[in-house]
Design an enzyme around this catalytic site. Structure first.
Site, short mmCIF file in Angstrom:
data_model
loop_
_atom_site.label_atom_id
_atom_site.label_comp_id
_atom_site.label_asym_id
_atom_site.label_seq_id
_atom_site.Cartn_x
_atom_site.Cartn_y
_atom_site.Cartn_z
N SER A 138 28.53 51.89 -33.70
CA SER A 138 28.23 50.60 -33.99
C SER A 138 28.66 50.17 -35.37
O SER A 138 28.51 50.98 -36.31
CB SER A 138 27.09 50.42 -33.45
OG SER A 138 26.64 49.12 -33.93
N TYR A 151 17.44 51.52 -34.85
CA TYR A 151 18.71 51.65 -34.45
C TYR A 151 19.87 51.93 -35.41
O TYR A 151 20.79 52.62 -35.25
CB TYR A 151 19.41 50.32 -33.79
CG TYR A 151 20.42 50.23 -32.73
CD1 TYR A 151 20.74 51.18 -31.94
CD2 TYR A 151 21.25 49.28 -33.29
CE1 TYR A 151 21.98 51.11 -31.34
CE2 TYR A 151 22.54 49.22 -32.48
CZ TYR A 151 22.87 50.09 -31.59
OH TYR A 151 24.00 50.18 -30.98
#
Ligand code: 8X3
Length: 253
Positions: A138, A151
């Protein structure tokens, strides 16, 4: 020598195949000629997908060692490609208010789950003579943003595990790659992150002319995997045009 007619089809495992980028990737790889093992927890979804693309559904929780061992058993001794897509974000609290359990779950799925599947399938990938591992990271593994630490820490983990594995496998016939998507509007990513709160999930993409969709990322994954076996696309960052950077997003209206 085997002819194209008699050669066994190339095989791929896609984890997190029940929705979003995983499901789109399974479809893309099937269209490219792979037999795809669609791995995820939700049996109905992956059975439907496997039936649609002529693949195989395998119920698998990547965080569970026994479940991952069963996946490896099902795949057998030879595998061409592994897409470690299972992942996700839970919550968006600042560090000062972090929920320990959410952080554990994020590390468990985005890092340990990826490791467990990779470890279990690596012998089969090596045995193929031209294996490929593609980890779905990501842009959260490239930068920091407020509320994202649990995250972003996990996705930085995905990135570094990928880099480490590439070093460790330097003399093996296995490519090790990462794709790092930015803003992708999928059915579930933000909804899961905000625990089913549709308004908060929708607000992430509000006014953004065209966020990426799962098919955009799947298309790039398909391209990476179908390069010749000596071409390792180390990492590919992919964002919508409207997202120049994590905090620099064009919104209209
Ligand atoms: C998803 C990208 O911006 O929500 O992996 O962290 S972001």
């Amino acid at each position: 020598m085997s002819t194209p007619e008699t050669a066994a089809p190339r095989t791929a495992v896609v984890t997190g195949a029940s929705s979003g980028i995983g499901a789109a990737t399974a479809r893309t790889l099937a269209a490219a000629g792979y037999h795809v093992f669609c791995a995820a927890r939700r049996v109905e979804r992956i059975e439907e997908l496997a039936a649609e693309i002529g693949g195989t559904a395998v119920v698998c929780d990547v965080t569970d060692a026994a479940s991952v061992a069963a996946l490896a058993e099902r795949v057998g001794p030879r595998l061409d490609a592994l897409v470690n897509n299972a992942g996700g974000a839970f919550g968006m609290r600042p560090v000062a208010e972090a929920d320990t359990e959410e952080w554990r779950r994020m590390y468990d799925i985005n890092v340990i789950g990826l490791m467990q599947v990779t470890r279990a399938l690596l012998p089969a990938l090596i045995a193929s003579g031209a294996g490929a591992i593609l980890n779905v990271g990501s842009t959260a593994g490239r930068t920091a943003y407020e509320g994202g630490a649990g995250y972003t820490a996990a996705k930085h983990g995905t990135k570094v595990v990928t880099e480490t594995l590439r070093l460790e496998l330097f003399d093996q016939p296995v490519r090790v790659m990462e794709i790092a998507p930015g803003m992708v509007r999928t059915e579930e990513f933000s909804l899961v992150r905000f625990d089913g709160d549709q308004d908060r999930a929708d607000a992430v993409y509000a006014g953004v002319p065209e966020p990426l969709v799962a098919e955009d990322v799947a298309d790039a994954i398909g391209w990476m995997l179908t390069r010749p076996a000596h071409v390792n696309v180390d990492e590919l960052v992919i964002r919508p045009r409207a997202q120049a950077a994590q905090h620099k997003v064009h919104r209209v209206g």
